[in-house]
Design a protein around this motif. Structure first.
Motif, PDB file in Angstrom:
ATOM      1  N   ARG A 186     -33.121 -57.602 -28.739  1.00  0.00           N
ATOM      2  CA  ARG A 186     -34.002 -57.974 -27.625  1.00  0.00           C
ATOM      3  C   ARG A 186     -33.847 -59.454 -27.258  1.00  0.00           C
ATOM      4  O   ARG A 186     -33.826 -59.809 -26.079  1.00  0.00           O
ATOM      5  CB  ARG A 186     -35.455 -57.666 -28.000  1.00  0.00           C
ATOM      6  CG  ARG A 186     -35.703 -56.187 -28.202  1.00  0.00           C
ATOM      7  CD  ARG A 186     -37.156 -55.840 -28.475  1.00  0.00           C
ATOM      8  NE  ARG A 186     -37.266 -54.433 -28.854  1.00  0.00           N
ATOM      9  CZ  ARG A 186     -37.202 -53.417 -28.006  1.00  0.00           C
ATOM     10  NH1 ARG A 186     -37.043 -53.649 -26.718  1.00  0.00           N
ATOM     11  NH2 ARG A 186     -37.306 -52.174 -28.436  1.00  0.00           N
ATOM     12  N   THR A 187     -33.725 -60.292 -28.254  1.00  0.00           N
ATOM     13  CA  THR A 187     -33.625 -61.724 -27.983  1.00  0.00           C
ATOM     14  C   THR A 187     -32.322 -62.064 -27.270  1.00  0.00           C
ATOM     15  O   THR A 187     -32.316 -62.792 -26.270  1.00  0.00           O
ATOM     16  CB  THR A 187     -33.726 -62.520 -29.296  1.00  0.00           C
ATOM     17  OG1 THR A 187     -34.969 -62.205 -29.935  1.00  0.00           O
ATOM     18  CG2 THR A 187     -33.673 -64.008 -29.035  1.00  0.00           C
ATOM     19  N   LEU A 189     -30.107 -59.991 -25.627  1.00  0.00           N
ATOM     20  CA  LEU A 189     -29.880 -59.336 -24.337  1.00  0.00           C
ATOM     21  C   LEU A 189     -30.799 -59.873 -23.244  1.00  0.00           C
ATOM     22  O   LEU A 189     -30.431 -59.859 -22.064  1.00  0.00           O
ATOM     23  CB  LEU A 189     -30.029 -57.825 -24.472  1.00  0.00           C
ATOM     24  CG  LEU A 189     -28.946 -57.171 -25.327  1.00  0.00           C
ATOM     25  CD1 LEU A 189     -29.195 -55.674 -25.465  1.00  0.00           C
ATOM     26  CD2 LEU A 189     -27.562 -57.414 -24.718  1.00  0.00           C
ATOM     27  N   ASN A 190     -31.954 -60.377 -23.603  1.00  0.00           N
ATOM     28  CA  ASN A 190     -32.858 -60.940 -22.600  1.00  0.00           C
ATOM     29  C   ASN A 190     -32.635 -62.431 -22.370  1.00  0.00           C
ATOM     30  O   ASN A 190     -33.312 -63.041 -21.548  1.00  0.00           O
ATOM     31  CB  ASN A 190     -34.310 -60.667 -22.987  1.00  0.00           C
ATOM     32  CG  ASN A 190     -34.710 -59.220 -22.744  1.00  0.00           C
ATOM     33  OD1 ASN A 190     -34.873 -58.803 -21.602  1.00  0.00           O
ATOM     34  ND2 ASN A 190     -34.825 -58.452 -23.809  1.00  0.00           N
ATOM     35  N   GLY A 191     -31.672 -63.021 -23.075  1.00  0.00           N
ATOM     36  CA  GLY A 191     -31.341 -64.424 -22.879  1.00  0.00           C
ATOM     37  C   GLY A 191     -30.190 -64.608 -21.915  1.00  0.00           C
ATOM     38  O   GLY A 191     -29.571 -63.632 -21.443  1.00  0.00           O
ATOM     39  N   HIS A 195     -27.587 -61.421 -20.271  1.00  0.00           N
ATOM     40  CA  HIS A 195     -27.581 -60.821 -18.929  1.00  0.00           C
ATOM     41  C   HIS A 195     -27.909 -61.885 -17.877  1.00  0.00           C
ATOM     42  O   HIS A 195     -28.475 -62.936 -18.183  1.00  0.00           O
ATOM     43  CB  HIS A 195     -28.599 -59.675 -18.842  1.00  0.00           C
ATOM     44  CG  HIS A 195     -29.981 -60.136 -18.453  1.00  0.00           C
ATOM     45  ND1 HIS A 195     -30.894 -60.660 -19.366  1.00  0.00           N
ATOM     46  CD2 HIS A 195     -30.606 -60.182 -17.235  1.00  0.00           C
ATOM     47  CE1 HIS A 195     -32.003 -60.983 -18.739  1.00  0.00           C
ATOM     48  NE2 HIS A 195     -31.866 -60.708 -17.446  1.00  0.00           N
ATOM     49  N   ARG A 196     -27.546 -61.564 -16.646  1.00  0.00           N
ATOM     50  CA  ARG A 196     -27.933 -62.374 -15.489  1.00  0.00           C
ATOM     51  C   ARG A 196     -28.079 -61.447 -14.296  1.00  0.00           C
ATOM     52  O   ARG A 196     -27.250 -60.558 -14.080  1.00  0.00           O
ATOM     53  CB  ARG A 196     -26.879 -63.454 -15.201  1.00  0.00           C
ATOM     54  CG  ARG A 196     -27.206 -64.326 -13.989  1.00  0.00           C
ATOM     55  CD  ARG A 196     -26.252 -65.514 -13.900  1.00  0.00           C
ATOM     56  NE  ARG A 196     -24.856 -65.095 -13.832  1.00  0.00           N
ATOM     57  CZ  ARG A 196     -24.261 -64.689 -12.695  1.00  0.00           C
ATOM     58  NH1 ARG A 196     -24.939 -64.636 -11.557  1.00  0.00           N
ATOM     59  NH2 ARG A 196     -22.989 -64.335 -12.715  1.00  0.00           N
ATOM     60  N   TYR A 231     -33.429 -52.348 -24.261  1.00  0.00           N
ATOM     61  CA  TYR A 231     -33.763 -53.651 -24.835  1.00  0.00           C
ATOM     62  C   TYR A 231     -34.092 -54.705 -23.786  1.00  0.00           C
ATOM     63  O   TYR A 231     -34.781 -55.674 -24.083  1.00  0.00           O
ATOM     64  CB  TYR A 231     -32.615 -54.138 -25.722  1.00  0.00           C
ATOM     65  CG  TYR A 231     -32.418 -53.257 -26.929  1.00  0.00           C
ATOM     66  CD1 TYR A 231     -33.256 -53.361 -28.028  1.00  0.00           C
ATOM     67  CD2 TYR A 231     -31.421 -52.286 -26.950  1.00  0.00           C
ATOM     68  CE1 TYR A 231     -33.108 -52.540 -29.137  1.00  0.00           C
ATOM     69  CE2 TYR A 231     -31.257 -51.456 -28.055  1.00  0.00           C
ATOM     70  CZ  TYR A 231     -32.101 -51.586 -29.139  1.00  0.00           C
ATOM     71  OH  TYR A 231     -31.950 -50.756 -30.228  1.00  0.00           O
ATOM     72  N   LEU A 232     -33.588 -54.545 -22.570  1.00  0.00           N
ATOM     73  CA  LEU A 232     -33.934 -55.473 -21.499  1.00  0.00           C
ATOM     74  C   LEU A 232     -35.385 -55.267 -21.085  1.00  0.00           C
ATOM     75  O   LEU A 232     -35.982 -54.214 -21.338  1.00  0.00           O
ATOM     76  CB  LEU A 232     -33.016 -55.262 -20.295  1.00  0.00           C
ATOM     77  CG  LEU A 232     -31.555 -55.671 -20.493  1.00  0.00           C
ATOM     78  CD1 LEU A 232     -30.712 -55.188 -19.314  1.00  0.00           C
ATOM     79  CD2 LEU A 232     -31.421 -57.173 -20.664  1.00  0.00           C
ATOM     80  N   THR A 233     -35.960 -56.255 -20.427  1.00  0.00           N
ATOM     81  CA  THR A 233     -37.339 -56.156 -19.973  1.00  0.00           C
ATOM     82  C   THR A 233     -37.408 -56.435 -18.473  1.00  0.00           C
ATOM     83  O   THR A 233     -36.485 -56.997 -17.876  1.00  0.00           O
ATOM     84  CB  THR A 233     -38.236 -57.164 -20.718  1.00  0.00           C
ATOM     85  OG1 THR A 233     -37.740 -58.493 -20.486  1.00  0.00           O
ATOM     86  CG2 THR A 233     -38.251 -56.879 -22.202  1.00  0.00           C
ATOM     87  N   ALA A 236     -34.705 -56.735 -15.087  1.00  0.00           N
ATOM     88  CA  ALA A 236     -33.380 -56.432 -15.638  1.00  0.00           C
ATOM     89  C   ALA A 236     -33.314 -55.001 -16.142  1.00  0.00           C
ATOM     90  O   ALA A 236     -32.303 -54.302 -15.951  1.00  0.00           O
ATOM     91  CB  ALA A 236     -33.043 -57.410 -16.755  1.00  0.00           C
ATOM     92  N   ALA A 237     -34.375 -54.524 -16.807  1.00  0.00           N
ATOM     93  CA  ALA A 237     -34.401 -53.146 -17.281  1.00  0.00           C
ATOM     94  C   ALA A 237     -34.372 -52.167 -16.118  1.00  0.00           C
ATOM     95  O   ALA A 237     -33.668 -51.140 -16.156  1.00  0.00           O
ATOM     96  CB  ALA A 237     -35.634 -52.912 -18.141  1.00  0.00           C
TER      97      ALA A 237
END
Length: 260
Positions: A186-187, A189-191, A195-196, A231-233, A236-237
């Motif tokens: 989670r940390t 993939l959300n950084g 992702h962008r 795992y994205l939030t 992005a999810a």
């Protein structure tokens, strides 16, 4: 008189008990991970590694850990204990490989053609569990194969580069491995390295790890999109699950994860 009585009492103790009290505590997995924790705490901050100070100070805890890692025999351990061992072993030996060559700007300086020939990850120079191994062997032939494989391992292995997941500031341990791997996924993939979002082009850019190991994520979730969405939030999810959004892959930053 009291001292004489104490001495006589000690002499009357069974020999095995005296020997047991005289022996130093054994150096096993618990003490090894405690040593690993101590050097992580000293030289790692927000995933960045102070290789310069680490190399200059040559801590005794690090030397003990490397010696134990070479002699360890994890073959008969329970699965989670073995999985944690090999994740730690990979990350430890990556650090050791950088320290041997420091100062460098990137692990891709090792070998020829940007590391494609005799590169950092393909050199048989890592003594772990009684054998000289390559980092590729530890990753692809041990961790990414049954019975140890778990796709979340991809977010725990640290290749000493800014594009990879950050080095966790504690060892992986069997008793909390599931929580640690979930947190890593989670940390990262959300950084920004994970992702962008490009809303104008309706494009979700994902870490290139998804491209390199797409079969692992498709086997786990049916598709890269679905795995990422787990795992994205937030936006992005939603983008990951929306077929109208394109998926592209970020350029990987191979510059050293140095604290300089």
């Amino acid at each position: 008189m009291r001292h004489v009585l104490v001495l006589l009492a000690l002499l009357l103790l069974p020999v095995p008990l005296l020997a047991q009290r005289a022996e130093p505590p054994s150096y096993g997995i618990s003490r090894a991970w405690d040593d690993y924790a101590s050097v992580l705490d000293r030289y790692v901050d927000d995933g960045r590694v102070d290789y310069g100070r680490w190399k200059a100070e040559r801590p005794s805890a690090w030397a003990r850990l490397l010696a134990w890692l070479e002699a360890a025999d994890p073959a008969a351990w329970p699965i989670d204990r073995r999985r944690a061992f090999w994740i730690n072993a990979y990350n430890i030996r990556v650090i050791a490989g950088v320290l041997e060559r420091y100062p460098i700007e990137s692990v891709r300086e090792v070998g020829l053609l940007g590391g494609r020939i005799r590169g950092f990850f393909s050199r048989e120079e890592h003594p772990v569990a009684g054998e000289e191994r390559t980092l590729d062997e530890i990753e692809k032939e041990i961790l990414l194969e049954p019975p140890l494989f778990d796709p979340r391992i991809h977010w725990a292995l640290v290749c000493a580069s800014k594009g990879c997941p950050e080095l966790r500031p504690e060892p992986y341990r069997a008793g909390k491995l599931d929580m640690q791997l979930d947190f890593q996924a989670r940390t990262y993939l959300n950084g920004p390295a994970g992702h962008r979002l490009d809303r104008g082009r309706r494009t979700l850019h994902l870490t290139r790890i998804f491209d390199w190991y797409d079969d692992d994520f498709e086997d786990a979730a049916g598709s890269v999109r679905e795995y990422a969405a787990r795992y994205l939030t937030g936006a992005a999810a939603k983008a990951a699950r929306d077929p109208d959004w394109e998926i592209e892959y970020l350029e990987y930053d191979w510059s050293l994860n140095d604290r300089r």
